[in-house]
Motif scaffolding. Structure first.
Motif, PDB file in Angstrom:
ATOM      1  N   TYR A  39      -7.636   3.760   5.573  1.00 10.32           N
ATOM      2  CA  TYR A  39      -7.500   2.372   5.129  1.00 10.32           C
ATOM      3  C   TYR A  39      -7.252   1.469   6.335  1.00 10.32           C
ATOM      4  O   TYR A  39      -7.763   0.339   6.395  1.00 10.32           O
ATOM      5  N   GLY A  40      -6.487   1.959   7.305  1.00 10.99           N
ATOM      6  CA  GLY A  40      -6.294   1.188   8.526  1.00 10.99           C
ATOM      7  C   GLY A  40      -7.592   1.001   9.286  1.00 10.99           C
ATOM      8  O   GLY A  40      -7.860  -0.084   9.821  1.00 10.99           O
ATOM      9  N   THR A  41      -8.412   2.036   9.342  1.00 18.07           N
ATOM     10  CA  THR A  41      -9.727   1.923   9.979  1.00 18.07           C
ATOM     11  C   THR A  41     -10.581   0.897   9.253  1.00 18.07           C
ATOM     12  O   THR A  41     -11.269   0.074   9.885  1.00 18.07           O
ATOM     13  N   ALA A  42     -10.545   0.933   7.913  1.00 13.96           N
ATOM     14  CA  ALA A  42     -11.318  -0.028   7.126  1.00 13.96           C
ATOM     15  C   ALA A  42     -10.867  -1.458   7.414  1.00 13.96           C
ATOM     16  O   ALA A  42     -11.687  -2.382   7.482  1.00 13.96           O
ATOM     17  N   ILE A  43      -9.564  -1.660   7.613  1.00 10.85           N
ATOM     18  CA  ILE A  43      -9.067  -2.993   7.977  1.00 10.85           C
ATOM     19  C   ILE A  43      -9.694  -3.437   9.300  1.00 10.85           C
ATOM     20  O   ILE A  43     -10.143  -4.588   9.443  1.00 10.85           O
ATOM     21  N   SER A  44      -9.749  -2.531  10.264  1.00 10.64           N
ATOM     22  CA  SER A  44     -10.301  -2.883  11.573  1.00 10.64           C
ATOM     23  C   SER A  44     -11.794  -3.187  11.503  1.00 10.64           C
ATOM     24  O   SER A  44     -12.334  -3.865  12.387  1.00 10.64           O
ATOM     25  N   GLN A  45     -12.474  -2.699  10.460  1.00  8.65           N
ATOM     26  CA  GLN A  45     -13.910  -2.926  10.302  1.00  8.65           C
ATOM     27  C   GLN A  45     -14.201  -4.115   9.388  1.00  8.65           C
ATOM     28  O   GLN A  45     -15.369  -4.443   9.172  1.00  8.65           O
ATOM     29  N   SER A  46     -13.165  -4.751   8.868  1.00  8.18           N
ATOM     30  CA  SER A  46     -13.338  -5.832   7.893  1.00  8.18           C
ATOM     31  C   SER A  46     -13.410  -7.190   8.575  1.00  8.18           C
ATOM     32  O   SER A  46     -12.718  -7.443   9.557  1.00  8.18           O
ATOM     33  N   ASP A  47     -14.234  -8.057   7.986  1.00  6.88           N
ATOM     34  CA  ASP A  47     -14.387  -9.418   8.495  1.00  6.88           C
ATOM     35  C   ASP A  47     -13.679 -10.450   7.627  1.00  6.88           C
ATOM     36  O   ASP A  47     -13.473 -11.576   8.069  1.00  6.88           O
ATOM     37  N   SER A  48     -13.336 -10.092   6.404  1.00  4.83           N
ATOM     38  CA  SER A  48     -12.757 -11.077   5.486  1.00  4.83           C
ATOM     39  C   SER A  48     -11.300 -10.758   5.187  1.00  4.83           C
ATOM     40  O   SER A  48     -10.891  -9.585   5.172  1.00  4.83           O
ATOM     41  N   ARG A  49     -10.550 -11.787   4.928  1.00  2.87           N
ATOM     42  CA  ARG A  49      -9.144 -11.595   4.563  1.00  2.87           C
ATOM     43  C   ARG A  49      -9.026 -10.900   3.212  1.00  2.87           C
ATOM     44  O   ARG A  49      -8.042 -10.193   2.957  1.00  2.87           O
ATOM     45  N   GLU A  50     -10.004 -11.107   2.342  1.00  2.00           N
ATOM     46  CA  GLU A  50      -9.974 -10.439   1.036  1.00  2.00           C
ATOM     47  C   GLU A  50      -9.995  -8.924   1.215  1.00  2.00           C
ATOM     48  O   GLU A  50      -9.210  -8.201   0.597  1.00  2.00           O
ATOM     49  N   ASP A  51     -10.895  -8.442   2.078  1.00  2.00           N
ATOM     50  CA  ASP A  51     -10.959  -7.003   2.331  1.00  2.00           C
ATOM     51  C   ASP A  51      -9.697  -6.504   3.020  1.00  2.00           C
ATOM     52  O   ASP A  51      -9.154  -5.453   2.666  1.00  2.00           O
ATOM     53  N   ILE A  52      -9.237  -7.255   4.013  1.00  2.00           N
ATOM     54  CA  ILE A  52      -8.031  -6.848   4.741  1.00  2.00           C
ATOM     55  C   ILE A  52      -6.843  -6.753   3.784  1.00  2.00           C
ATOM     56  O   ILE A  52      -6.063  -5.792   3.833  1.00  2.00           O
ATOM     57  N   THR A  53      -6.721  -7.731   2.892  1.00  2.00           N
ATOM     58  CA  THR A  53      -5.635  -7.717   1.911  1.00  2.00           C
ATOM     59  C   THR A  53      -5.755  -6.512   0.986  1.00  2.00           C
ATOM     60  O   THR A  53      -4.758  -5.832   0.695  1.00  2.00           O
ATOM     61  N   PHE A  54      -6.977  -6.228   0.534  1.00  2.00           N
ATOM     62  CA  PHE A  54      -7.177  -5.090  -0.362  1.00  2.00           C
ATOM     63  C   PHE A  54      -6.761  -3.784   0.303  1.00  2.00           C
ATOM     64  O   PHE A  54      -5.987  -3.001  -0.264  1.00  2.00           O
ATOM     65  N   PHE A  55      -7.259  -3.531   1.505  1.00  2.00           N
ATOM     66  CA  PHE A  55      -6.948  -2.263   2.166  1.00  2.00           C
ATOM     67  C   PHE A  55      -5.465  -2.180   2.538  1.00  2.00           C
ATOM     68  O   PHE A  55      -4.861  -1.104   2.472  1.00  2.00           O
ATOM     69  N   HIS A  56      -4.884  -3.315   2.905  1.00  2.00           N
ATOM     70  CA  HIS A  56      -3.444  -3.354   3.187  1.00  2.00           C
ATOM     71  C   HIS A  56      -2.655  -2.979   1.938  1.00  2.00           C
ATOM     72  O   HIS A  56      -1.701  -2.178   1.997  1.00  2.00           O
ATOM     73  N   ASN A  57      -3.056  -3.538   0.790  1.00  2.00           N
ATOM     74  CA  ASN A  57      -2.361  -3.234  -0.465  1.00  2.00           C
ATOM     75  C   ASN A  57      -2.542  -1.775  -0.863  1.00  2.00           C
ATOM     76  O   ASN A  57      -1.643  -1.177  -1.477  1.00  2.00           O
ATOM     77  N   GLN A  58      -3.678  -1.195  -0.509  1.00  2.00           N
ATOM     78  CA  GLN A  58      -3.895   0.216  -0.831  1.00  2.00           C
ATOM     79  C   GLN A  58      -2.984   1.124  -0.014  1.00  2.00           C
ATOM     80  O   GLN A  58      -2.538   2.171  -0.500  1.00  2.00           O
ATOM     81  N   ILE A  59      -2.696   0.730   1.205  1.00  2.00           N
ATOM     82  CA  ILE A  59      -1.730   1.495   1.999  1.00  2.00           C
ATOM     83  C   ILE A  59      -0.378   1.484   1.296  1.00  2.00           C
ATOM     84  O   ILE A  59       0.277   2.527   1.151  1.00  2.00           O
ATOM     85  N   ALA A  60       0.029   0.320   0.831  1.00  2.00           N
ATOM     86  CA  ALA A  60       1.304   0.210   0.119  1.00  2.00           C
ATOM     87  C   ALA A  60       1.273   1.018  -1.176  1.00  2.00           C
ATOM     88  O   ALA A  60       2.290   1.639  -1.557  1.00  2.00           O
ATOM     89  N   PHE A  61       0.138   1.041  -1.843  1.00  2.00           N
ATOM     90  CA  PHE A  61       0.004   1.790  -3.096  1.00  2.00           C
ATOM     91  C   PHE A  61       0.193   3.292  -2.860  1.00  2.00           C
ATOM     92  O   PHE A  61       0.924   3.960  -3.594  1.00  2.00           O
ATOM     93  N   VAL A  62      -0.455   3.820  -1.837  1.00  2.00           N
ATOM     94  CA  VAL A  62      -0.322   5.252  -1.547  1.00  2.00           C
ATOM     95  C   VAL A  62       1.124   5.589  -1.185  1.00  2.00           C
ATOM     96  O   VAL A  62       1.686   6.591  -1.653  1.00  2.00           O
ATOM     97  N   LEU A  63       1.739   4.751  -0.363  1.00  2.00           N
ATOM     98  CA  LEU A  63       3.104   5.018   0.088  1.00  2.00           C
ATOM     99  C   LEU A  63       4.137   4.858  -1.026  1.00  2.00           C
ATOM    100  O   LEU A  63       5.097   5.617  -1.108  1.00  2.00           O
ATOM    101  N   GLY A  64       3.929   3.869  -1.894  1.00  2.00           N
ATOM    102  CA  GLY A  64       4.950   3.542  -2.875  1.00  2.00           C
ATOM    103  C   GLY A  64       4.706   4.031  -4.279  1.00  2.00           C
ATOM    104  O   GLY A  64       5.659   4.263  -5.038  1.00  2.00           O
ATOM    105  N   ASP A  65       3.435   4.215  -4.652  1.00  2.00           N
ATOM    106  CA  ASP A  65       3.124   4.546  -6.038  1.00  2.00           C
ATOM    107  C   ASP A  65       2.563   5.954  -6.223  1.00  2.00           C
ATOM    108  O   ASP A  65       2.887   6.619  -7.213  1.00  2.00           O
ATOM    109  N   GLU A  66       1.747   6.394  -5.274  1.00  2.00           N
ATOM    110  CA  GLU A  66       1.070   7.675  -5.496  1.00  2.00           C
ATOM    111  C   GLU A  66       1.986   8.871  -5.277  1.00  2.00           C
ATOM    112  O   GLU A  66       1.573  10.013  -5.461  1.00  2.00           O
ATOM    113  N   ILE A  67       3.232   8.611  -4.936  1.00  2.00           N
ATOM    114  CA  ILE A  67       4.202   9.707  -4.908  1.00  2.00           C
ATOM    115  C   ILE A  67       4.593  10.138  -6.330  1.00  2.00           C
ATOM    116  O   ILE A  67       5.035  11.275  -6.527  1.00  2.00           O
ATOM    117  N   HIS A  68       4.398   9.268  -7.337  1.00  2.00           N
ATOM    118  CA  HIS A  68       4.838   9.583  -8.694  1.00  2.00           C
ATOM    119  C   HIS A  68       4.070  10.743  -9.312  1.00  2.00           C
ATOM    120  O   HIS A  68       4.700  11.661  -9.872  1.00  2.00           O
TER     121      HIS A  68
END
Length: 228
Positions: free
Chosen positions: A55-84
């Motif tokens: 997801y961090g790599t995808a952020i570095s390959q993104s040109d739009s803030r929408e994509d950057i926000t999405f991939f950033h939120n997915q990092i938070a999702f894996v860290l905070g939610d996918e532990i359940h």
């Protein structure tokens, strides 16, 4: 037909094989060998660590803030939610989740990690998404299929796992990545579209192999696993 619809049609055989795999069916039936469940969690914990970096790599390959926000939120999702869902499986296996972390990846999981990282290093967001998409897409369909077929109640051993992956949040993740892959494929060269299809197909195959790896307790030919 959109690019992702083509991908789904071309990989129906793998999707169906995943649905039919005894580990996945065991999740629906509520009965699996505890050692297989623990083996899955050990490998998936490390696999998701790799997914975080992708997801961090995808952020570095993104040109739009929408994509950057999405991939950033997915990092938070894996860290905070996918532990359940991991904790649900750990409880079933009778082992604290923390005791299933830090193990070396079995061969199949290591191959899957290397495949995705190799595709991502080519530098094109469309290829990176193509390699990553089978993970959320197959889990989205698995969750919905198990919920539809088995109608688990709260006392089902894997109720939390099934409910987590049947939830609309997984479908939203899949939907966004599908939309972006369709857009990237639309402007990609025929050669890059071919490579996207290859990356997607290999990741689908490795999703299936991951379930088999867990069920068969796959290990390296020599040496015992040792937690870091």
């Amino acid at each position: 037909m959109s690019f992702t619809k083509e991908l789904r049609r071309e990989n129906e055989d793998v999707f169906q094989a995943i649905f039919d795999h005894p580990f996945v069916q065991g999740l629906g039936e509520g009965e699996l060998p505890k050692e297989a469940v623990a083996h899955y969690v050990k490998a998936d914990y490390e696999y998701l660590n790799t997914f975080l970096t992708l997801y961090g790599t995808a952020i570095s390959q993104s040109d739009s803030r929408e994509d950057i926000t999405f991939f950033h939120n997915q990092i938070a999702f894996v860290l905070g939610d996918e532990i359940h869902p991991h904790r649900n499986l750990s409880d079933y296996a009778g082992t604290p989740y923390e005791n299933l972390q830090g193990y070396p990846m079995p061969p199949t999981a290591d191959h899957y990690r290397a495949h995705m990282k190799s595709v991502a290093t080519e530098g094109l967001l469309g290829k990176t998404i193509a390699a990553m998409l089978p993970c959320p897409w197959t889990y989205d369909e698995i969750g919905k299929e198990l919920k539809r077929r088995f109608s688990p109640e709260p006392d089902h051993p894997f109720y939390e796992w099934i409910e987590f992956y049947a939830d609309d949040s997984i479908a939203e993740t899949t939907g966004y990545m599908m939309k972006r892959l369709d857009e990237e494929a639309e402007r990609a060269s025929p050669e890059d579209r071919r490579k996207m299809k290859e990356a997607f197909r290999k990741s689908c195959q490795l999703e299936l192999a991951f379930w088999e790896m867990s069920y068969s307790l796959e290990e390296w030919p020599a040496g015992k696993e040792t937690a870091r």
